[in-house]
Design a protein around this motif. Structure first.
Motif, mmCIF file in Angstrom:
data_model
loop_
_atom_site.group_PDB
_atom_site.id
_atom_site.type_symbol
_atom_site.label_atom_id
_atom_site.label_comp_id
_atom_site.label_asym_id
_atom_site.label_seq_id
_atom_site.Cartn_x
_atom_site.Cartn_y
_atom_site.Cartn_z
ATOM 1 N N TYR A 116 -6.870 5.892 9.196
ATOM 2 C CA TYR A 116 -5.669 6.134 8.335
ATOM 3 C C TYR A 116 -5.785 6.918 7.309
ATOM 4 O O TYR A 116 -4.654 7.708 7.497
ATOM 5 C CB TYR A 116 -5.693 4.387 7.803
ATOM 6 N N TYR A 119 -5.270 10.554 9.074
ATOM 7 C CA TYR A 119 -3.817 10.528 9.447
ATOM 8 C C TYR A 119 -2.996 10.873 8.062
ATOM 9 O O TYR A 119 -2.406 11.911 8.381
ATOM 10 C CB TYR A 119 -3.337 9.331 10.036
ATOM 11 N N ASP A 137 7.494 4.332 5.812
ATOM 12 C CA ASP A 137 7.196 3.569 6.818
ATOM 13 C C ASP A 137 5.674 3.660 7.204
ATOM 14 O O ASP A 137 5.485 4.751 7.766
ATOM 15 C CB ASP A 137 8.197 3.791 8.088
ATOM 16 N N PRO A 139 3.200 4.225 10.044
ATOM 17 C CA PRO A 139 3.178 4.993 11.263
ATOM 18 C C PRO A 139 2.671 3.741 12.234
ATOM 19 O O PRO A 139 2.051 2.770 12.212
ATOM 20 C CB PRO A 139 1.874 5.951 11.350
ATOM 21 N N ASP A 140 3.521 3.829 13.406
ATOM 22 C CA ASP A 140 3.335 2.800 14.289
ATOM 23 C C ASP A 140 1.867 2.567 14.591
ATOM 24 O O ASP A 140 1.704 1.334 15.118
ATOM 25 C CB ASP A 140 4.202 3.267 15.666
ATOM 26 N N LYS A 141 1.021 3.544 14.955
ATOM 27 C CA LYS A 141 -0.228 3.492 15.557
ATOM 28 C C LYS A 141 -1.119 2.159 14.605
ATOM 29 O O LYS A 141 -2.132 1.992 15.070
ATOM 30 C CB LYS A 141 -0.960 4.767 15.603
ATOM 31 N N LYS A 143 0.478 -0.054 12.766
ATOM 32 C CA LYS A 143 1.340 -1.399 12.462
ATOM 33 C C LYS A 143 0.558 -2.842 12.922
ATOM 34 O O LYS A 143 0.620 -3.761 12.335
ATOM 35 C CB LYS A 143 2.635 -1.366 12.931
ATOM 36 N N GLU A 144 -0.260 -2.432 14.014
ATOM 37 C CA GLU A 144 -0.905 -4.041 14.645
ATOM 38 C C GLU A 144 -2.234 -3.777 14.089
ATOM 39 O O GLU A 144 -3.067 -4.910 14.305
ATOM 40 C CB GLU A 144 -0.963 -3.443 16.059
#
Length: 466
Positions: A116, A119, A137, A139-141, A143-144
């Motif tokens: 993270y 990134y 927001d 990042p999508d990668k 979120k989980e």
């Protein structure tokens, strides 16, 4: 085919006092403007501007009319802007590199945490928002993945405060750059636009070569140097060996093939250090006399001391001459090494995060505080690019403290390394062999902590003895 930038120089004949005065005035204003840009755009609020300074800064200044308050003509301040933003980008790259190094050594971070942070550092926009505490927001990668984003963002800010370089500032008022619209070659002269509208200074050159690129002009006493960056194709030595090197003080380069290059470096450093110490001690004495004369209102005596004993012209001339002599020797030694060894790859220590001075006795730390160590590294990297040689950096921890034969810890005594098992060998070539073997070490990466490196080495010795 890729190209390499090679810098060559043109030299002028002596110039008149008026010509030097005009050039110094230009260089001073050029410096002042660069320092203004450094102070304005080096902070965290300008990171998002770095990717495209022409669009984000230059074009806006032109549109808003802010450019009108600058003393420099448009072509000059545009060149200065490009140079400054290049420097600032380099400083931020250095800061990010240090942060990446730090997080790999932080045992409290998971692989996901490190991913993270890396990134965020890779995106100027996200890094800018993180440092300025602007919401964005996730990042999508990520979120989980259950990460403590608040903690990680705070950690990024904390590391940035710790490792961010100081705001650049230059005192030099003898250097400026010119693009092709600011100079022309004519009848063995180069004519440079000054701050006097419509006036160009005509500078007679020692050669008749003509170039068409952005030049750097350096004023040295009553002459100038024209620094010309030329694009050239790299040479290929068709080398077939991998060589480990140790950069030292007794020799510029010691190799894993047991060769030594640049054995007079220590002599050059000693002579120059002793010369400067002697001169500076005398200057300090005259400076004290100068201050005393001023305190006693003896203005005439103070002026005499200032003019005859504290001038910088001769001091800087001799210092520059000695620096150039040392640079020439360093380049000669590196060339000798490359042309003799013909390596396809050079392996060397990454001392970016280490204190090179810790490798050496106290009596020579002062010498290495000069520009020498950075210059040697820069020239080796440049020569590698010029000769199409791959270069690899390794973790430097304990490469000079273990035996290259049996891997046991030993002691350095001057130029010798003494191992209780294998006897005496040359300290620098011993280190070079360890550096070469470190390249393929699967356990010790570039970022492994020195304490862990020691544990790994001690474990290997223990396993070997058992």
């Amino acid at each position: 085919m890729s190209t390499v930038i090679k810098n060559i120089k043109q030299y002028s004949l002596p110039l008149s006092e008026d010509a030097i005065k005009d050039l110094i005035y230009l260089a001073t204003e050029y410096r002042n403007f660069k320092n203004y840009l450094y102070s304005r755009f080096s902070g965290i609020k300008s990171i998002h501007l770095l990717k495209n300074p022409r669009k984000n800064v230059r074009d806006k200044w032109i549109k808003s009319g802010e450019r009108k308050k600058f003393k420099l003509p448009a072509r000059y301040w545009k060149i200065a802007l490009d140079e400054v933003f290049s420097d600032i980008r380099g400083n931020w790259t250095s800061t990010k590199k240090k942060i990446k190094y730090a997080i790999t050594r932080n045992d409290n971070l998971t692989r996901e945490d490190i991913h993270y942070i890396r990134y965020i550092l890779s995106s100027d926009e996200l890094y800018y928002k993180t440092l300025n505490q602007i919401e964005f927001d996730i990042p999508d990668k990520f979120k989980e993945i259950k990460l403590n984003f608040k903690y990680l963002n705070n950690l990024i800010r904390r590391y940035t405060r710790k490792y961010k370089n100081k705001i650049p500032y230059t005192k030099k008022n003898n250097i400026f750059s010119v693009d092709t619209g600011l100079y022309r070659y004519e009848n063995g002269n180069i004519k440079i636009t000054t701050l006097n509208k419509g006036k160009r200074v005509s500078i007679p050159l020692k050669d008749s070569n003509k170039y068409k690129t952005t030049l750097k002009i350096k004023i040295v006493d009553d002459r100038i140097e024209v620094h010309v960056p030329l694009k050239i194709s790299p040479k290929d030595l068709n080398g077939d060996i991998v060589v480990g090197i140790d950069k030292g003080i007794n020799h510029i380069i010691a190799t894993s093939t047991e060769n030594l290059y640049g054995g007079r470096l220590n002599e050059y450093l000693t002579d120059e250090t002793e010369r400067l110490n002697y001169i500076n001690s005398n200057r300090n004495r005259f400076y004290a006399m100068y201050k005393t004369a001023l305190e006693n209102n003896d203005v005439k005596k103070a002026e005499n001391i200032l003019n005859n004993n504290l001038g910088k012209k001769k001091y800087n001339h001799r210092k520059n001459r000695n620096d150039e002599k040392m640079k020439s020797y360093i380049n000669h030694s590196i060339n000798e090494f490359i042309l003799k060894e013909k390596p396809k790859e050079i392996v060397m220590e990454d001392l970016t995060f280490a204190n090179w001075n810790s490798k050496f006795p106290k009596n020579i730390k002062r010498k290495l505080s000069r520009w020498t160590k950075g210059y040697i590294r820069e020239r080796i990297e440049y020569k590698c690019e010029l000769y199409n040689i791959k270069y690899t950096y390794i973790n430097p921890a304990y490469t000079s403290k273990v035996c290259s034969i049996c891997s046991s810890f030993g002691k350095r005594n001057g130029a010798s390394f003494i191992c209780s098992n294998c006897g005496e060998t040359h300290a620098d070539t011993n280190a070079a062999k360890n550096i070469l073997s470190r390249k393929d070490d699967k356990e010790i990466s570039l970022y492994t902590k020195y304490t862990k490196v020691k544990m790994i080495l001690e474990s290997r010795i223990s396993n070997h003895n058992s």
